[in-house]
Design a protein around this motif. Structure first.
Motif, PDB file in Angstrom:
ATOM      1  N   ALA A 130       1.137  -1.363  -0.268  1.00 11.00           N
ATOM      2  CA  ALA A 130      -0.272  -0.023  -0.185  1.00 11.00           C
ATOM      3  C   ALA A 130       0.962   1.427   0.013  1.00 11.00           C
ATOM      4  CB  ALA A 130      -1.223   0.021   1.172  1.00 11.00           C
ATOM      5  N   TYR A 131       2.240   1.620   0.250  1.00 13.46           N
ATOM      6  CA  TYR A 131       3.240   2.320  -0.157  1.00 13.46           C
ATOM      7  C   TYR A 131       2.986   3.219  -0.618  1.00 13.46           C
ATOM      8  CZ  TYR A 131       7.507   4.824   1.681  1.00 13.46           C
ATOM      9  OH  TYR A 131       8.114   5.760   2.062  1.00 13.46           O
ATOM     10  N   THR A 132       2.751   2.738  -2.079  1.00  8.55           N
ATOM     11  CA  THR A 132       3.260   3.765  -2.764  1.00  8.55           C
ATOM     12  C   THR A 132       1.226   4.852  -3.314  1.00  8.55           C
ATOM     13  OG1 THR A 132       2.440   2.022  -4.690  1.00  8.55           O
ATOM     14  CG2 THR A 132       4.342   2.509  -4.785  1.00  8.55           C
ATOM     15  N   SER A 133       0.752   3.844  -2.957  1.00 10.15           N
ATOM     16  CA  SER A 133      -0.811   5.044  -3.128  1.00 10.15           C
ATOM     17  C   SER A 133      -0.989   5.421  -2.245  1.00 10.15           C
ATOM     18  CB  SER A 133      -1.877   3.319  -2.844  1.00 10.15           C
ATOM     19  OG  SER A 133      -2.124   2.831  -1.765  1.00 10.15           O
ATOM     20  N   LEU A 134      -0.236   5.429  -0.835  1.00  9.50           N
ATOM     21  CA  LEU A 134      -0.367   6.213   0.580  1.00  9.50           C
ATOM     22  C   LEU A 134       0.148   7.506   0.459  1.00  9.50           C
ATOM     23  CD1 LEU A 134      -0.179   3.854   3.236  1.00  9.50           C
ATOM     24  CD2 LEU A 134      -1.971   5.260   2.841  1.00  9.50           C
ATOM     25  N   ILE A 135       1.099   6.998   0.110  1.00 13.59           N
ATOM     26  CA  ILE A 135       2.168   8.362  -0.843  1.00 13.59           C
ATOM     27  C   ILE A 135       1.416   9.298  -1.415  1.00 13.59           C
ATOM     28  CG2 ILE A 135       4.640   7.675  -0.053  1.00 13.59           C
ATOM     29  CD1 ILE A 135       5.213   6.928  -2.648  1.00 13.59           C
ATOM     30  N   LYS A 136       0.399   9.146  -2.186  1.00 11.22           N
ATOM     31  CA  LYS A 136      -0.054   9.950  -3.081  1.00 11.22           C
ATOM     32  C   LYS A 136      -0.950  11.242  -2.421  1.00 11.22           C
ATOM     33  CE  LYS A 136      -0.156   6.455  -7.509  1.00 11.22           C
ATOM     34  NZ  LYS A 136      -0.847   5.888  -7.636  1.00 11.22           N
ATOM     35  N   ASN A 137      -0.952  10.691  -1.443  1.00 13.50           N
ATOM     36  CA  ASN A 137      -1.644  11.803  -0.484  1.00 13.50           C
ATOM     37  C   ASN A 137      -1.529  12.707   0.268  1.00 13.50           C
ATOM     38  OD1 ASN A 137      -2.696  12.346   1.833  1.00 13.50           O
ATOM     39  ND2 ASN A 137      -4.710  11.485   1.580  1.00 13.50           N
ATOM     40  N   ARG A 138      -1.243  13.830  -0.461  1.00 17.98           N
ATOM     41  CA  ARG A 138      -0.699  15.632  -0.174  1.00 17.98           C
ATOM     42  C   ARG A 138       0.190  14.468   1.842  1.00 17.98           C
ATOM     43  NH1 ARG A 138      -0.944  19.384   2.633  1.00 17.98           N
ATOM     44  NH2 ARG A 138       1.153  21.183   2.289  1.00 17.98           N
ATOM     45  N   LEU A 139      -1.043  13.893   2.300  1.00 15.92           N
ATOM     46  CA  LEU A 139      -0.894  14.569   4.045  1.00 15.92           C
ATOM     47  C   LEU A 139       1.325  13.061   4.532  1.00 15.92           C
ATOM     48  CD1 LEU A 139      -1.530  14.722   7.237  1.00 15.92           C
ATOM     49  CD2 LEU A 139      -2.322  12.595   6.520  1.00 15.92           C
ATOM     50  N   PHE A 140       1.271  12.719   3.213  1.00 15.24           N
ATOM     51  CA  PHE A 140       1.869  11.314   3.556  1.00 15.24           C
ATOM     52  C   PHE A 140       3.179  11.482   2.435  1.00 15.24           C
ATOM     53  CE2 PHE A 140      -2.102   9.335   4.736  1.00 15.24           C
ATOM     54  CZ  PHE A 140      -2.237   9.497   5.936  1.00 15.24           C
ATOM     55  N   GLN A 141       4.078  11.495   3.472  1.00 15.47           N
ATOM     56  CA  GLN A 141       5.980  11.834   2.566  1.00 15.47           C
ATOM     57  C   GLN A 141       6.113  10.835   2.501  1.00 15.47           C
ATOM     58  OE1 GLN A 141       7.646  15.588   3.878  1.00 15.47           O
ATOM     59  NE2 GLN A 141       9.752  14.974   3.379  1.00 15.47           N
ATOM     60  N   PRO A 142       7.387  10.683   1.983  1.00 11.26           N
ATOM     61  CA  PRO A 142       7.884   8.812   1.492  1.00 11.26           C
ATOM     62  C   PRO A 142       9.026   9.426   2.754  1.00 11.26           C
ATOM     63  CG  PRO A 142       7.110  10.410  -0.663  1.00 11.26           C
ATOM     64  CD  PRO A 142       6.852  10.301   0.252  1.00 11.26           C
ATOM     65  N   VAL A 143       9.390   8.642   2.597  1.00  9.37           N
ATOM     66  CA  VAL A 143      11.389   7.911   2.743  1.00  9.37           C
ATOM     67  C   VAL A 143      12.050   7.231   1.901  1.00  9.37           C
ATOM     68  CG1 VAL A 143      12.766   7.557   4.663  1.00  9.37           C
ATOM     69  CG2 VAL A 143      10.397   8.795   5.542  1.00  9.37           C
ATOM     70  N   VAL A 144      13.486   7.948   1.624  1.00  7.59           N
ATOM     71  CA  VAL A 144      14.183   6.952   1.385  1.00  7.59           C
ATOM     72  C   VAL A 144      15.136   6.738   1.804  1.00  7.59           C
ATOM     73  CG1 VAL A 144      13.657   7.819  -1.673  1.00  7.59           C
ATOM     74  CG2 VAL A 144      15.120   8.568  -0.322  1.00  7.59           C
ATOM     75  N   ASN A 145      15.995   5.633   1.113  1.00  2.28           N
ATOM     76  CA  ASN A 145      17.064   5.213   2.209  1.00  2.28           C
ATOM     77  C   ASN A 145      18.392   5.861   0.682  1.00  2.28           C
ATOM     78  OD1 ASN A 145      17.839   3.916  -0.518  1.00  2.28           O
ATOM     79  ND2 ASN A 145      17.461   1.565   0.551  1.00  2.28           N
ATOM     80  N   GLU A 146      19.256   5.827   1.533  1.00  2.00           N
ATOM     81  CA  GLU A 146      20.884   6.031   0.694  1.00  2.00           C
ATOM     82  C   GLU A 146      21.267   5.812  -0.606  1.00  2.00           C
ATOM     83  OE1 GLU A 146      22.785   2.829   2.478  1.00  2.00           O
ATOM     84  OE2 GLU A 146      21.223   4.314   3.332  1.00  2.00           O
ATOM     85  N   HIS A 147      19.997   4.472  -0.918  1.00  2.00           N
ATOM     86  CA  HIS A 147      20.424   4.351  -2.870  1.00  2.00           C
ATOM     87  C   HIS A 147      19.614   4.783  -3.814  1.00  2.00           C
ATOM     88  CE1 HIS A 147      23.364   1.700  -1.321  1.00  2.00           C
ATOM     89  NE2 HIS A 147      23.320   1.810  -1.053  1.00  2.00           N
ATOM     90  N   GLY A 148      18.159   5.669  -2.728  1.00  2.93           N
ATOM     91  CA  GLY A 148      17.030   6.224  -3.630  1.00  2.93           C
ATOM     92  C   GLY A 148      16.038   5.166  -3.277  1.00  2.93           C
ATOM     93  N   GLU A 149      15.959   4.496  -3.004  1.00  3.01           N
ATOM     94  CA  GLU A 149      14.896   3.410  -2.618  1.00  3.01           C
ATOM     95  C   GLU A 149      13.588   3.126  -1.458  1.00  3.01           C
ATOM     96  OE1 GLU A 149      17.906  -0.450  -4.286  1.00  3.01           O
ATOM     97  OE2 GLU A 149      17.300  -0.367  -2.398  1.00  3.01           O
ATOM     98  N   TYR A 150      12.151   3.076  -1.565  1.00  7.64           N
ATOM     99  CA  TYR A 150      11.299   4.024  -0.715  1.00  7.64           C
ATOM    100  C   TYR A 150      11.845   2.683   0.574  1.00  7.64           C
ATOM    101  CZ  TYR A 150       8.680   6.271  -4.284  1.00  7.64           C
ATOM    102  OH  TYR A 150       8.635   7.949  -4.957  1.00  7.64           O
TER     103      TYR A 150
END
Length: 84
Positions: free
Chosen positions: A26-46
């Motif tokens: 569900a991660y990618t659908s959650l971050i489509k909502n403006r309220l939720f901001q994704p976090v990535v690691n040092e390789h640019g991966e969620y």
């Protein structure tokens, strides 16, 4: 270093030797909502961490959080721009 909690750690290189991708479905659908901001690691991966930018504005947002709070780490963040 940290590698999403379930890797084979190589102490000699201080890196993950084998880190399976276990991004919540569900991660990618959650971050489509403006309220939720994704976090990535040092390789640019969620990673399974989502930043919550502000208080919930709708019941739907609160329901999304309640549904996934035991499966994804949610961290609240705020801006101090309005601080006097």
């Amino acid at each position: 270093s940290w590698c999403n909690g379930d890797c084979e750690w190589d102490a000699s290189t201080d890196t993950c030797a084998n880190s399976p991708s276990r991004l919540h479905k569900a991660y990618t659908s959650l971050i489509k909502n403006r309220l939720f901001q994704p976090v990535v690691n040092e390789h640019g991966e969620y990673v399974n961490i989502i930043l919550v930018r502000s208080p919930f504005e709708t019941k739907e947002q609160e329901d999304m959080y309640e549904r996934f709070k035991d499966e994804i780490l949610f961290l609240g963040i705020m801006s101090m721009e309005a601080y006097p």
